[in-house]
Design a protein around this motif. Structure first.
Motif, PDB file in Angstrom:
ATOM      1  N   SER A 137       0.908   3.157  -4.413  1.00 43.69           N
ATOM      2  CA  SER A 137       2.189   3.158  -3.719  1.00 43.69           C
ATOM      3  C   SER A 137       2.078   3.834  -2.351  1.00 43.69           C
ATOM      4  CB  SER A 137       3.235   3.868  -4.572  1.00 43.69           C
ATOM      5  OG  SER A 137       4.456   3.933  -3.897  1.00 43.69           O
ATOM      6  N   ALA A 138       1.355   4.944  -2.281  1.00 44.29           N
ATOM      7  CA  ALA A 138       1.183   5.645  -1.011  1.00 44.29           C
ATOM      8  C   ALA A 138       0.397   4.790  -0.023  1.00 44.29           C
ATOM      9  CB  ALA A 138       0.482   6.985  -1.239  1.00 44.29           C
ATOM     10  N   LEU A 139      -0.627   4.101  -0.514  1.00 45.90           N
ATOM     11  CA  LEU A 139      -1.423   3.236   0.362  1.00 45.90           C
ATOM     12  C   LEU A 139      -0.610   2.044   0.851  1.00 45.90           C
ATOM     13  CD1 LEU A 139      -4.817   3.311  -1.554  1.00 45.90           C
ATOM     14  CD2 LEU A 139      -4.317   4.338   0.666  1.00 45.90           C
ATOM     15  N   GLU A 140       0.220   1.474  -0.018  1.00 42.52           N
ATOM     16  CA  GLU A 140       1.089   0.364   0.396  1.00 42.52           C
ATOM     17  C   GLU A 140       2.083   0.813   1.453  1.00 42.52           C
ATOM     18  OE1 GLU A 140       1.078  -2.008  -3.876  1.00 42.52           O
ATOM     19  OE2 GLU A 140       2.808  -0.805  -3.289  1.00 42.52           O
ATOM     20  N   ASP A 141       2.651   2.003   1.289  1.00 49.83           N
ATOM     21  CA  ASP A 141       3.588   2.527   2.285  1.00 49.83           C
ATOM     22  C   ASP A 141       2.900   2.735   3.632  1.00 49.83           C
ATOM     23  OD1 ASP A 141       5.572   2.502   0.372  1.00 49.83           O
ATOM     24  OD2 ASP A 141       5.447   4.664  -0.040  1.00 49.83           O
ATOM     25  N   ALA A 142       1.677   3.258   3.597  1.00 47.83           N
ATOM     26  CA  ALA A 142       0.934   3.473   4.839  1.00 47.83           C
ATOM     27  C   ALA A 142       0.618   2.142   5.510  1.00 47.83           C
ATOM     28  CB  ALA A 142      -0.345   4.256   4.555  1.00 47.83           C
ATOM     29  N   LEU A 143       0.215   1.157   4.729  1.00 52.70           N
ATOM     30  CA  LEU A 143      -0.083  -0.169   5.276  1.00 52.70           C
ATOM     31  C   LEU A 143       1.178  -0.806   5.849  1.00 52.70           C
ATOM     32  CD1 LEU A 143      -2.059  -2.460   5.769  1.00 52.70           C
ATOM     33  CD2 LEU A 143      -1.641  -3.252   3.438  1.00 52.70           C
ATOM     34  N   ARG A 144       2.281  -0.632   5.161  1.00 52.06           N
ATOM     35  CA  ARG A 144       3.551  -1.188   5.625  1.00 52.06           C
ATOM     36  C   ARG A 144       3.943  -0.614   6.987  1.00 52.06           C
ATOM     37  NH1 ARG A 144       6.020  -0.587   1.144  1.00 52.06           N
ATOM     38  NH2 ARG A 144       5.664  -2.662   0.350  1.00 52.06           N
ATOM     39  N   LEU A 145       3.668   0.676   7.202  1.00 55.75           N
ATOM     40  CA  LEU A 145       3.967   1.297   8.494  1.00 55.75           C
ATOM     41  C   LEU A 145       3.056   0.780   9.599  1.00 55.75           C
ATOM     42  CD1 LEU A 145       4.543   5.021   7.483  1.00 55.75           C
ATOM     43  CD2 LEU A 145       6.243   3.410   8.341  1.00 55.75           C
ATOM     44  N   LEU A 146       1.777   0.562   9.282  1.00 58.01           N
ATOM     45  CA  LEU A 146       0.818   0.121  10.287  1.00 58.01           C
ATOM     46  C   LEU A 146       0.927  -1.370  10.602  1.00 58.01           C
ATOM     47  CD1 LEU A 146      -2.317   2.122   9.135  1.00 58.01           C
ATOM     48  CD2 LEU A 146      -0.901   2.545  11.140  1.00 58.01           C
ATOM     49  N   ASP A 147       1.118  -2.179   9.560  1.00 58.89           N
ATOM     50  CA  ASP A 147       1.147  -3.632   9.743  1.00 58.89           C
ATOM     51  C   ASP A 147       2.088  -4.256   8.722  1.00 58.89           C
ATOM     52  OD1 ASP A 147       0.656  -6.267  10.321  1.00 58.89           O
ATOM     53  OD2 ASP A 147      -1.439  -6.253   9.684  1.00 58.89           O
ATOM     54  N   PRO A 148       3.390  -4.334   9.052  1.00 65.18           N
ATOM     55  CA  PRO A 148       4.364  -4.849   8.081  1.00 65.18           C
ATOM     56  C   PRO A 148       4.142  -6.306   7.681  1.00 65.18           C
ATOM     57  CG  PRO A 148       5.456  -3.930  10.023  1.00 65.18           C
ATOM     58  CD  PRO A 148       3.996  -3.885  10.271  1.00 65.18           C
ATOM     59  N   THR A 149       3.375  -7.057   8.468  1.00 64.60           N
ATOM     60  CA  THR A 149       3.138  -8.476   8.149  1.00 64.60           C
ATOM     61  C   THR A 149       1.785  -8.709   7.494  1.00 64.60           C
ATOM     62  OG1 THR A 149       2.214  -8.859  10.348  1.00 64.60           O
ATOM     63  CG2 THR A 149       4.605  -9.185  10.076  1.00 64.60           C
ATOM     64  N   HIS A 150       1.133  -7.658   7.059  1.00 67.01           N
ATOM     65  CA  HIS A 150      -0.194  -7.795   6.435  1.00 67.01           C
ATOM     66  C   HIS A 150      -0.093  -8.690   5.208  1.00 67.01           C
ATOM     67  CE1 HIS A 150      -4.006  -6.826   4.531  1.00 67.01           C
ATOM     68  NE2 HIS A 150      -4.385  -6.345   5.705  1.00 67.01           N
TER      69      HIS A 150
END
Length: 171
Positions: A137-150
């Motif tokens: 969950s923490a990694l998904e949140d970090a990815l969402r902040l960096l690249d929401p369209t990943h």
């Protein structure tokens, strides 16, 4: 467990006299199998809550993969394994067993918070604490902040943005 003989063989390869005196106090204590001295040195490299002396000893030295780490080259070791062995004066051969953190904190090296476990037992306990799910969950949140369209995030349910949240009073 690295034995005193293995340390001796490694450090005398150069054949130089006085090899033992060139080592740091921690390495010397490990070679002497002086458990209490090793624990005191390790404890001095930790943050300890003075109001909770039975609490975690959080390692502040070198880290690798989220775990405390000591040494370099062929004599490097995980700090929590060294602490576990030192508490037993280096008399137990750990073999392939893992040293499990009963408190669930990877950087804790308090010997009272450590226990031997098989890899399966350690993994089962980790899942029981749901540490794995929290990490994802923490990694998904970090990815969402960096690249929401990943692309990896497209398979996941997206949380509503704060401005789209409807309060119960508006309904």
């Amino acid at each position: 467990m690295t034995t005193a003989e293995e340390f001796y063989a490694y450090y005398t390869q150069s054949g130089a006299a006085g090899w033992f005196n060139r080592l740091g106090p921690l390495r010397q204590a490990i070679i002497r199998c002086d458990g209490p001295a090793v624990l005191e040195i390790l404890k001095s490299r930790c943050e300890i809550d003075p109001e909770n002396l039975g609490g975690c000893w959080i390692w502040v030295g070198a880290k690798r993969s989220g775990y405390g780490f000591i040494g370099r080259g062929p004599t490097n070791r995980l700090a929590h394994r060294v602490a576990y062995e030192a508490a037993r004066s280096f008399t137990e051969d750990l073999g392939s067993l893992t040293v499990h953190h009963k408190c669930g904190r990877r950087l804790c090296i308090n010997p009272h918070h450590l226990a031997l476990a098989t890899h399966l037992e350690n993994t089962a306990e980790m899942f029981g604490r749901q540490a794995f799910k929290a990490r994802i969950s923490a990694l998904e949140d970090a990815l969402r902040l960096l690249d929401p369209t990943h692309p990896l995030l497209k398979r996941l349910p997206k949380p509503l943005p704060p401005e789209e949240t409807i309060s119960r009073e508006e309904q």
